[in-house]
Design a protein around this motif. Structure first.
Motif, PDB file in Angstrom:
ATOM      1  N   PHE A   8       0.854  -1.183   0.000  1.00 23.48           N
ATOM      2  CA  PHE A   8       0.000   0.000   0.000  1.00 23.48           C
ATOM      3  C   PHE A   8       0.889   1.231   0.000  1.00 23.48           C
ATOM      4  O   PHE A   8       1.920   1.258   0.665  1.00 23.48           O
ATOM      5  CB  PHE A   8      -0.905   0.015   1.240  1.00 23.48           C
ATOM      6  N   LYS A   9       0.462   2.254  -0.735  1.00 22.81           N
ATOM      7  CA  LYS A   9       1.232   3.494  -0.772  1.00 22.81           C
ATOM      8  C   LYS A   9       0.654   4.555   0.156  1.00 22.81           C
ATOM      9  O   LYS A   9       1.368   5.411   0.644  1.00 22.81           O
ATOM     10  CB  LYS A   9       1.287   4.021  -2.201  1.00 22.81           C
ATOM     11  N   THR A  10      -0.653   4.497   0.404  1.00 19.20           N
ATOM     12  CA  THR A  10      -1.301   5.499   1.254  1.00 19.20           C
ATOM     13  C   THR A  10      -2.262   4.820   2.221  1.00 19.20           C
ATOM     14  O   THR A  10      -2.708   3.689   1.991  1.00 19.20           O
ATOM     15  CB  THR A  10      -2.110   6.515   0.417  1.00 19.20           C
ATOM     16  N   ILE A  11      -2.622   5.555   3.264  1.00 17.79           N
ATOM     17  CA  ILE A  11      -3.601   5.040   4.226  1.00 17.79           C
ATOM     18  C   ILE A  11      -4.950   4.861   3.538  1.00 17.79           C
ATOM     19  O   ILE A  11      -5.621   3.850   3.742  1.00 17.79           O
ATOM     20  CB  ILE A  11      -3.701   5.975   5.447  1.00 17.79           C
ATOM     21  N   ASP A  12      -5.340   5.812   2.707  1.00 18.07           N
ATOM     22  CA  ASP A  12      -6.629   5.688   2.009  1.00 18.07           C
ATOM     23  C   ASP A  12      -6.669   4.454   1.120  1.00 18.07           C
ATOM     24  O   ASP A  12      -7.687   3.768   1.050  1.00 18.07           O
ATOM     25  CB  ASP A  12      -6.921   6.946   1.193  1.00 18.07           C
ATOM     26  N   GLU A  13      -5.565   4.162   0.452  1.00 20.34           N
ATOM     27  CA  GLU A  13      -5.484   2.968  -0.389  1.00 20.34           C
ATOM     28  C   GLU A  13      -5.670   1.714   0.468  1.00 20.34           C
ATOM     29  O   GLU A  13      -6.392   0.790   0.084  1.00 20.34           O
ATOM     30  CB  GLU A  13      -4.116   2.958  -1.087  1.00 20.34           C
ATOM     31  N   TYR A  14      -5.043   1.678   1.621  1.00 19.09           N
ATOM     32  CA  TYR A  14      -5.189   0.560   2.553  1.00 19.09           C
ATOM     33  C   TYR A  14      -6.651   0.406   2.971  1.00 19.09           C
ATOM     34  O   TYR A  14      -7.219  -0.680   2.902  1.00 19.09           O
ATOM     35  CB  TYR A  14      -4.300   0.814   3.782  1.00 19.09           C
ATOM     36  N   ILE A  15      -7.265   1.503   3.391  1.00 18.37           N
ATOM     37  CA  ILE A  15      -8.647   1.472   3.884  1.00 18.37           C
ATOM     38  C   ILE A  15      -9.606   0.957   2.818  1.00 18.37           C
ATOM     39  O   ILE A  15     -10.514   0.180   3.113  1.00 18.37           O
ATOM     40  CB  ILE A  15      -9.060   2.864   4.407  1.00 18.37           C
ATOM     41  N   ARG A  16      -9.410   1.378   1.577  1.00 21.06           N
ATOM     42  CA  ARG A  16     -10.324   0.984   0.485  1.00 21.06           C
ATOM     43  C   ARG A  16     -10.352  -0.514   0.219  1.00 21.06           C
ATOM     44  O   ARG A  16     -11.257  -0.999  -0.452  1.00 21.06           O
ATOM     45  CB  ARG A  16      -9.959   1.721  -0.807  1.00 21.06           C
ATOM     46  N   THR A  17      -9.384  -1.269   0.734  1.00 21.16           N
ATOM     47  CA  THR A  17      -9.344  -2.708   0.462  1.00 21.16           C
ATOM     48  C   THR A  17     -10.256  -3.525   1.380  1.00 21.16           C
ATOM     49  O   THR A  17     -10.365  -4.734   1.211  1.00 21.16           O
ATOM     50  CB  THR A  17      -7.908  -3.260   0.572  1.00 21.16           C
ATOM     51  N   PHE A  18     -10.905  -2.862   2.334  1.00 22.17           N
ATOM     52  CA  PHE A  18     -11.731  -3.573   3.317  1.00 22.17           C
ATOM     53  C   PHE A  18     -13.218  -3.408   3.035  1.00 22.17           C
ATOM     54  O   PHE A  18     -13.632  -2.475   2.347  1.00 22.17           O
ATOM     55  CB  PHE A  18     -11.396  -3.073   4.735  1.00 22.17           C
ATOM     56  N   PRO A  19     -14.039  -4.298   3.613  1.00 20.07           N
ATOM     57  CA  PRO A  19     -15.498  -4.159   3.474  1.00 20.07           C
ATOM     58  C   PRO A  19     -15.972  -2.820   4.044  1.00 20.07           C
ATOM     59  O   PRO A  19     -15.324  -2.246   4.931  1.00 20.07           O
ATOM     60  CB  PRO A  19     -16.046  -5.324   4.309  1.00 20.07           C
ATOM     61  N   ALA A  20     -17.102  -2.338   3.554  1.00 26.49           N
ATOM     62  CA  ALA A  20     -17.625  -1.003   3.904  1.00 26.49           C
ATOM     63  C   ALA A  20     -17.693  -0.754   5.405  1.00 26.49           C
ATOM     64  O   ALA A  20     -17.285   0.311   5.878  1.00 26.49           O
ATOM     65  CB  ALA A  20     -18.988  -0.794   3.261  1.00 26.49           C
ATOM     66  N   GLU A  21     -18.195  -1.716   6.181  1.00 24.64           N
ATOM     67  CA  GLU A  21     -18.346  -1.496   7.622  1.00 24.64           C
ATOM     68  C   GLU A  21     -16.995  -1.363   8.320  1.00 24.64           C
ATOM     69  O   GLU A  21     -16.857  -0.621   9.290  1.00 24.64           O
ATOM     70  CB  GLU A  21     -19.210  -2.576   8.276  1.00 24.64           C
ATOM     71  N   VAL A  22     -15.974  -2.041   7.819  1.00 25.47           N
ATOM     72  CA  VAL A  22     -14.621  -1.930   8.383  1.00 25.47           C
ATOM     73  C   VAL A  22     -14.000  -0.599   7.946  1.00 25.47           C
ATOM     74  O   VAL A  22     -13.324   0.072   8.740  1.00 25.47           O
ATOM     75  CB  VAL A  22     -13.742  -3.130   7.969  1.00 25.47           C
ATOM     76  N   GLN A  23     -14.256  -0.206   6.701  1.00 25.79           N
ATOM     77  CA  GLN A  23     -13.749   1.082   6.205  1.00 25.79           C
ATOM     78  C   GLN A  23     -14.231   2.225   7.098  1.00 25.79           C
ATOM     79  O   GLN A  23     -13.469   3.150   7.391  1.00 25.79           O
ATOM     80  CB  GLN A  23     -14.218   1.337   4.772  1.00 25.79           C
ATOM     81  N   ILE A  24     -15.476   2.161   7.537  1.00 32.53           N
ATOM     82  CA  ILE A  24     -16.035   3.214   8.402  1.00 32.53           C
ATOM     83  C   ILE A  24     -15.201   3.338   9.675  1.00 32.53           C
ATOM     84  O   ILE A  24     -14.840   4.444  10.085  1.00 32.53           O
ATOM     85  CB  ILE A  24     -17.519   2.929   8.718  1.00 32.53           C
ATOM     86  N   GLU A  25     -14.889   2.210  10.306  1.00 33.64           N
ATOM     87  CA  GLU A  25     -14.097   2.243  11.549  1.00 33.64           C
ATOM     88  C   GLU A  25     -12.670   2.717  11.290  1.00 33.64           C
ATOM     89  O   GLU A  25     -12.106   3.475  12.083  1.00 33.64           O
ATOM     90  CB  GLU A  25     -14.099   0.878  12.231  1.00 33.64           C
ATOM     91  N   LEU A  26     -12.083   2.283  10.188  1.00 30.84           N
ATOM     92  CA  LEU A  26     -10.721   2.708   9.865  1.00 30.84           C
ATOM     93  C   LEU A  26     -10.674   4.209   9.583  1.00 30.84           C
ATOM     94  O   LEU A  26      -9.734   4.890  10.004  1.00 30.84           O
ATOM     95  CB  LEU A  26     -10.187   1.920   8.664  1.00 30.84           C
ATOM     96  N   GLU A  27     -11.695   4.719   8.898  1.00 28.84           N
ATOM     97  CA  GLU A  27     -11.772   6.172   8.642  1.00 28.84           C
ATOM     98  C   GLU A  27     -11.914   6.944   9.952  1.00 28.84           C
ATOM     99  O   GLU A  27     -11.290   7.986  10.138  1.00 28.84           O
ATOM    100  CB  GLU A  27     -12.951   6.503   7.715  1.00 28.84           C
ATOM    101  N   LYS A  28     -12.746   6.421  10.865  1.00 28.26           N
ATOM    102  CA  LYS A  28     -12.915   7.078  12.171  1.00 28.26           C
ATOM    103  C   LYS A  28     -11.599   7.084  12.938  1.00 28.26           C
ATOM    104  O   LYS A  28     -11.252   8.071  13.587  1.00 28.26           O
ATOM    105  CB  LYS A  28     -13.994   6.370  13.005  1.00 28.26           C
ATOM    106  N   MET A  29     -10.869   5.976  12.861  1.00 30.62           N
ATOM    107  CA  MET A  29      -9.572   5.891  13.540  1.00 30.62           C
ATOM    108  C   MET A  29      -8.619   6.927  12.954  1.00 30.62           C
ATOM    109  O   MET A  29      -7.963   7.680  13.689  1.00 30.62           O
ATOM    110  CB  MET A  29      -8.992   4.477  13.402  1.00 30.62           C
ATOM    111  N   LYS A  30      -8.558   7.000  11.642  1.00 27.53           N
ATOM    112  CA  LYS A  30      -7.689   7.967  10.967  1.00 27.53           C
ATOM    113  C   LYS A  30      -8.046   9.400  11.377  1.00 27.53           C
ATOM    114  O   LYS A  30      -7.177  10.182  11.750  1.00 27.53           O
ATOM    115  CB  LYS A  30      -7.813   7.793   9.448  1.00 27.53           C
ATOM    116  N   LYS A  31      -9.325   9.728  11.325  1.00 31.45           N
ATOM    117  CA  LYS A  31      -9.771  11.082  11.657  1.00 31.45           C
ATOM    118  C   LYS A  31      -9.517  11.418  13.132  1.00 31.45           C
ATOM    119  O   LYS A  31      -9.149  12.542  13.467  1.00 31.45           O
ATOM    120  CB  LYS A  31     -11.249  11.254  11.314  1.00 31.45           C
ATOM    121  N   THR A  32      -9.700  10.448  14.008  1.00 32.63           N
ATOM    122  CA  THR A  32      -9.447  10.642  15.435  1.00 32.63           C
ATOM    123  C   THR A  32      -7.974  10.989  15.666  1.00 32.63           C
ATOM    124  O   THR A  32      -7.656  11.920  16.411  1.00 32.63           O
ATOM    125  CB  THR A  32      -9.839   9.381  16.230  1.00 32.63           C
TER     126      THR A  32
END
Length: 126
Positions: A8-32
């Motif tokens: 993975f080159k970016t955090i967003d690229e990493y996050i996009r590889t997961f199912p939608a419900e997991v992406q939500i938690e990963l985005e919240k973690m990133k934003k936090t």
């Protein structure tokens, strides 16, 4: 959940590889983390989303089949041992189960601690 061989080159690229419900938690973690450490830069280290401050790793996080792993290095775990006692832990990691709410307020406290620790180390030349 993901093959570690995948690069993975970016955090967003990493996050996009997961199912939608997991992406939500990963985005919240990133934003936090960004909210508490706006000066930190995004990176991928050990194939995990990482935030760096003063050229040092601040915290990492990653998604797994049943949990979100949060890696504030051993000092971040030790400093919040009591609050983290509800969760499975390793020397420098904690697992937040995907079937329970992630304690984002606690994540904020830990990141705040790590920022202060990082700044202190930078000033002392470590």
């Amino acid at each position: 959940m993901k093959e570690l061989k995948e690069k993975f080159k970016t955090i967003d690229e990493y996050i996009r590889t997961f199912p939608a419900e997991v992406q939500i938690e990963l985005e919240k973690m990133k934003k936090t983390i960004q909210e508490v450490a706006p000066e930190a830069t995004e990176a991928i280290r050990y194939q995990m989303p990482t935030f760096r401050l003063n050229n040092k790793n601040l915290v990492h996080f990653a998604a797994f089949k049943n949990h979100i792993g949060f890696y504030p290095i051993p000092s971040g775990i030790e400093a919040f041992k009591k609050e983290l006692s509800l969760y499975k832990q390793g020397k420098g990691s904690v697992q937040f189960p995907l079937d329970k709410p992630v304690p984002y307020e606690l994540v904020k406290k830990i990141v705040t601690f790590r920022v202060a620790e990082n700044m202190k180390e930078s000033k002392s030349g470590y």
